[in-house]
Design a protein around this motif. Sequence first.
Motif, PDB file in Angstrom:
ATOM      1  N   VAL A  30      32.919   9.572   4.635  1.00  0.00           N
ATOM      2  CA  VAL A  30      32.353   8.392   5.284  1.00  0.00           C
ATOM      3  C   VAL A  30      33.043   7.155   4.723  1.00  0.00           C
ATOM      4  CG1 VAL A  30      30.259   7.012   5.589  1.00  0.00           C
ATOM      5  CG2 VAL A  30      30.121   9.521   5.655  1.00  0.00           C
ATOM      6  N   ILE A  31      33.600   6.324   5.593  1.00  0.00           N
ATOM      7  CA  ILE A  31      34.249   5.108   5.104  1.00  0.00           C
ATOM      8  C   ILE A  31      33.339   3.901   5.214  1.00  0.00           C
ATOM      9  CG2 ILE A  31      36.564   5.947   5.609  1.00  0.00           C
ATOM     10  CD1 ILE A  31      36.535   4.061   8.065  1.00  0.00           C
ATOM     11  N   GLY A  32      32.193   4.058   5.863  1.00  0.00           N
ATOM     12  CA  GLY A  32      31.274   2.938   5.945  1.00  0.00           C
ATOM     13  C   GLY A  32      30.126   3.209   6.891  1.00  0.00           C
ATOM     14  N   THR A  33      29.174   2.321   6.869  1.00  0.00           N
ATOM     15  CA  THR A  33      28.019   2.404   7.752  1.00  0.00           C
ATOM     16  C   THR A  33      27.712   1.017   8.306  1.00  0.00           C
ATOM     17  OG1 THR A  33      26.410   1.977   6.005  1.00  0.00           O
ATOM     18  CG2 THR A  33      27.008   4.280   6.379  1.00  0.00           C
ATOM     19  N   ILE A  34      26.983   0.983   9.406  1.00  0.00           N
ATOM     20  CA  ILE A  34      26.507  -0.279   9.960  1.00  0.00           C
ATOM     21  C   ILE A  34      24.988  -0.246   9.932  1.00  0.00           C
ATOM     22  CG2 ILE A  34      26.443  -1.794  11.963  1.00  0.00           C
ATOM     23  CD1 ILE A  34      29.093  -0.654  12.854  1.00  0.00           C
ATOM     24  N   ASP A  35      24.396  -1.146   9.177  1.00  0.00           N
ATOM     25  CA  ASP A  35      22.938  -1.230   9.094  1.00  0.00           C
ATOM     26  C   ASP A  35      22.432  -1.926  10.357  1.00  0.00           C
ATOM     27  OD1 ASP A  35      20.298  -1.543   8.511  1.00  0.00           O
ATOM     28  OD2 ASP A  35      20.582  -2.686   6.674  1.00  0.00           O
ATOM     29  N   THR A  36      22.290  -1.165  11.425  1.00  0.00           N
ATOM     30  CA  THR A  36      21.922  -1.750  12.712  1.00  0.00           C
ATOM     31  C   THR A  36      20.505  -2.324  12.717  1.00  0.00           C
ATOM     32  OG1 THR A  36      21.327   0.476  13.475  1.00  0.00           O
ATOM     33  CG2 THR A  36      23.506  -0.349  14.064  1.00  0.00           C
ATOM     34  N   GLN A  37      19.638  -1.825  11.838  1.00  0.00           N
ATOM     35  CA  GLN A  37      18.282  -2.374  11.781  1.00  0.00           C
ATOM     36  C   GLN A  37      18.288  -3.835  11.343  1.00  0.00           C
ATOM     37  OE1 GLN A  37      15.715   0.095   9.409  1.00  0.00           O
ATOM     38  NE2 GLN A  37      15.539   1.661  10.999  1.00  0.00           N
ATOM     39  N   SER A  38      19.255  -4.205  10.511  1.00  0.00           N
ATOM     40  CA  SER A  38      19.313  -5.577  10.001  1.00  0.00           C
ATOM     41  C   SER A  38      19.632  -6.592  11.084  1.00  0.00           C
ATOM     42  CB  SER A  38      20.360  -5.688   8.886  1.00  0.00           C
ATOM     43  OG  SER A  38      19.972  -4.945   7.762  1.00  0.00           O
ATOM     44  N   ILE A  39      20.191  -6.139  12.186  1.00  0.00           N
ATOM     45  CA  ILE A  39      20.517  -7.060  13.276  1.00  0.00           C
ATOM     46  C   ILE A  39      19.658  -6.788  14.500  1.00  0.00           C
ATOM     47  CG2 ILE A  39      22.864  -7.590  12.540  1.00  0.00           C
ATOM     48  CD1 ILE A  39      23.860  -5.396  14.426  1.00  0.00           C
ATOM     49  N   GLY A  40      18.568  -6.037  14.314  1.00  0.00           N
ATOM     50  CA  GLY A  40      17.650  -5.785  15.418  1.00  0.00           C
ATOM     51  C   GLY A  40      18.168  -4.816  16.449  1.00  0.00           C
ATOM     52  N   CYS A  41      19.160  -4.020  16.102  1.00  0.00           N
ATOM     53  CA  CYS A  41      19.718  -3.013  17.018  1.00  0.00           C
ATOM     54  C   CYS A  41      19.240  -1.630  16.574  1.00  0.00           C
ATOM     55  CB  CYS A  41      21.238  -3.095  17.034  1.00  0.00           C
ATOM     56  SG  CYS A  41      21.881  -4.650  17.699  1.00  0.00           S
ATOM     57  N   ASN A  42      17.978  -1.347  16.834  1.00  0.00           N
ATOM     58  CA  ASN A  42      17.378  -0.097  16.352  1.00  0.00           C
ATOM     59  C   ASN A  42      16.782   0.723  17.494  1.00  0.00           C
ATOM     60  OD1 ASN A  42      15.443  -2.053  16.796  1.00  0.00           O
ATOM     61  ND2 ASN A  42      14.067  -1.351  15.182  1.00  0.00           N
ATOM     62  N   TYR A  43      17.471   0.716  18.646  1.00  0.00           N
ATOM     63  CA  TYR A  43      16.959   1.427  19.823  1.00  0.00           C
ATOM     64  C   TYR A  43      17.854   2.617  20.158  1.00  0.00           C
ATOM     65  CZ  TYR A  43      14.314  -2.890  20.263  1.00  0.00           C
ATOM     66  OH  TYR A  43      13.493  -3.966  20.012  1.00  0.00           O
ATOM     67  N   PHE A  44      17.945   3.583  19.234  1.00  0.00           N
ATOM     68  CA  PHE A  44      18.776   4.757  19.469  1.00  0.00           C
ATOM     69  C   PHE A  44      18.006   5.904  20.117  1.00  0.00           C
ATOM     70  CE2 PHE A  44      21.449   2.613  16.343  1.00  0.00           C
ATOM     71  CZ  PHE A  44      22.673   2.740  16.951  1.00  0.00           C
ATOM     72  N   ASP A  45      16.717   5.802  20.154  1.00  0.00           N
ATOM     73  CA  ASP A  45      15.901   6.820  20.821  1.00  0.00           C
ATOM     74  C   ASP A  45      14.711   6.093  21.424  1.00  0.00           C
ATOM     75  OD1 ASP A  45      14.361   9.089  21.551  1.00  0.00           O
ATOM     76  OD2 ASP A  45      13.327   8.968  19.623  1.00  0.00           O
ATOM     77  N   GLY A  46      14.935   5.461  22.552  1.00  0.00           N
ATOM     78  CA  GLY A  46      13.883   4.649  23.126  1.00  0.00           C
ATOM     79  C   GLY A  46      13.609   4.984  24.576  1.00  0.00           C
ATOM     80  N   ASP A  47      12.825   4.127  25.187  1.00  0.00           N
ATOM     81  CA  ASP A  47      12.416   4.327  26.567  1.00  0.00           C
ATOM     82  C   ASP A  47      13.166   3.350  27.476  1.00  0.00           C
ATOM     83  OD1 ASP A  47      10.999   5.034  28.848  1.00  0.00           O
ATOM     84  OD2 ASP A  47       9.346   3.681  28.404  1.00  0.00           O
ATOM     85  N   ARG A  48      12.843   2.065  27.385  1.00  0.00           N
ATOM     86  CA  ARG A  48      13.504   1.062  28.209  1.00  0.00           C
ATOM     87  C   ARG A  48      14.722   0.456  27.507  1.00  0.00           C
ATOM     88  NH1 ARG A  48      11.040  -3.243  28.516  1.00  0.00           N
ATOM     89  NH2 ARG A  48       9.609  -2.900  26.786  1.00  0.00           N
ATOM     90  N   MET A  49      14.683   0.437  26.165  1.00  0.00           N
ATOM     91  CA  MET A  49      15.705  -0.253  25.384  1.00  0.00           C
ATOM     92  C   MET A  49      16.786   0.726  24.917  1.00  0.00           C
ATOM     93  SD  MET A  49      14.103  -3.256  25.307  1.00  0.00           S
ATOM     94  CE  MET A  49      14.532  -4.259  23.903  1.00  0.00           C
ATOM     95  N   GLN A  50      17.998   0.206  24.722  1.00  0.00           N
ATOM     96  CA  GLN A  50      19.117   1.029  24.290  1.00  0.00           C
ATOM     97  C   GLN A  50      20.036   0.201  23.415  1.00  0.00           C
ATOM     98  OE1 GLN A  50      20.262   4.417  25.090  1.00  0.00           O
ATOM     99  NE2 GLN A  50      21.579   3.839  23.393  1.00  0.00           N
ATOM    100  N   THR A  51      20.314   0.698  22.191  1.00  0.00           N
ATOM    101  CA  THR A  51      21.353   0.080  21.371  1.00  0.00           C
ATOM    102  C   THR A  51      22.687   0.693  21.760  1.00  0.00           C
ATOM    103  OG1 THR A  51      19.952  -0.522  19.490  1.00  0.00           O
ATOM    104  CG2 THR A  51      22.275  -0.116  19.035  1.00  0.00           C
ATOM    105  N   CYS A  52      23.648  -0.146  22.056  1.00  0.00           N
ATOM    106  CA  CYS A  52      24.957   0.300  22.527  1.00  0.00           C
ATOM    107  C   CYS A  52      26.009   0.052  21.453  1.00  0.00           C
ATOM    108  CB  CYS A  52      25.341  -0.441  23.799  1.00  0.00           C
ATOM    109  SG  CYS A  52      24.099  -0.387  25.119  1.00  0.00           S
ATOM    110  N   VAL A  53      26.898   1.006  21.284  1.00  0.00           N
ATOM    111  CA  VAL A  53      28.014   0.877  20.349  1.00  0.00           C
ATOM    112  C   VAL A  53      29.284   1.128  21.140  1.00  0.00           C
ATOM    113  CG1 VAL A  53      29.107   1.751  18.257  1.00  0.00           C
ATOM    114  CG2 VAL A  53      26.606   1.655  18.416  1.00  0.00           C
TER     115      VAL A  53
END
Length: 490
Positions: A140-163
């Motif tokens: 692993v060369i790194g991670t992105i703490d997506t929760q810190s920027i409010g992008c925490n919709y990886f398993d949702g209903d209406r919302m979707q975090t996109c990468v």
Amino acid sequence: MTKRDDNREKNQLKQAFDGLNPTGEQLNRIWQKIETGEVTGMIRYIRPVKYAVAAAAAVVIISLSGIGINAATDGKVSETISDIWSRISGHEQEIVNEAVKIPVNGIEVYAPEILYIDDYMLIFGTQRGVIVYDRRQSAVIGTIDTQSIGCNYFDGDRMQTCVAVSEDGIAVFNAERERPFGSYYLFDLIPGTDGMLKLVDTGDSGEKLDEYYKLWDWHQMQRMDTFDYFIEKEQVAELVFQDEKDGPKKMYSRFAASWINSAGEYYTSFLVIRDNEYELFSFHERLRKIEILPLNLEIIAGTEQAEATIPGEPSQDTSQTAENQSLPEFVYTGDDPAVKAICAYMKQEQGDHYLSPEGSVWIPHFIVLKQIEEGDELLVFGNFWTMYYVRIGNMLENCSGGECPACFHLKKTADGYTVIGYDQAEDGSGYTESIRRFTEGYQGVYEAFMNLNNEQWEAARKEYVRMYVENHHLPIEFVKDYGWDPVNLY
């Protein structure tokens, strides 16, 4: 773009996809977007992204409260990044740990989905964040703490975090029902002199969000249901689930990603978790065989220190953050002594009836409908939910539990109340009639049970989870059920 250029790109696209799934569903979507001009000039994104790797590369996450760096600082981007770095703490290991814990938590049905893959790089995401894996260095060369920027919709209903990944970098943003919104965050794929992948741009430009969304959607069109895709699905399933009866649960990505390597070979890849270890399964389209690559989910030495140490600032010790510690027990601190007695009773008598992973916490969600004094007893009618949660970063996710519509019988004591018995609703066909029996003679109580709704449930959940979070001073902001959007507690 000229018509000649447009035709050339169409021909390139046709050649690129000729060797893939012949069902035609994805090709039809792609051709439709070409005809409407939505993907003009996007053909370059089917090629592998080129990027450099430093010995201790890491992704740094910056939280900017939804506004662009340039807008916030009159264009002084570097100064803003420097200021924000002083408030960053490293979460790389915690994000990797959450990925490893997925089979143990027992919440997720599938292994993480591949967000991007080429010869050199593999990117996948979990509820906690995004993991960037270097295939050449097997680490692993790194991670992105997506929760810190409010992008925490990886398993949702209406919302979707996109990468979305391109030559420009890794763009992270949110979408709701196929419309991007909020801010985007773009991370550089090429490490700087300090060995870090930096945030290079952020903002809320609708034009840029649309561009990144089209790129993300482009990659989405190159995925398919993992086992519906393979003609050889029986052979693939045998490789994935071999010896399952003798070992831990096997998990695989629900969707597989199609891609082309630098030699022009077509692959379809997905992740598998077996014996709590990650493996990359890549199906070689021409040879019609699976290549299996074990993944080493260890961060390259020096990554955590690189992120935790800011020039001119003391290093931060992240080994004892709240995320690494066991969750404390729930304690009722409300002002109702009857509810306090029922909490203690249910934790002791019913809490163990539900399967829950190690490290989870029991939190009740009580909807009290009515309290009636009858003789020397206090009758408490309501729906007394028992729920278990695991912590994933700034979120508590439900892992097990159930409801208990009941009438509790309590007796007064010197320091409050004690439970002496209760009448509980039956399961199945006897549910309604059993509630009618124990509410008979108490006006309006049966109707209150029958009129219970989701709004009451959500209000009760927020009340008790907030009580838990505030009592223990935990940095928890969201509560979540599998398959549903996270709910903000505040």
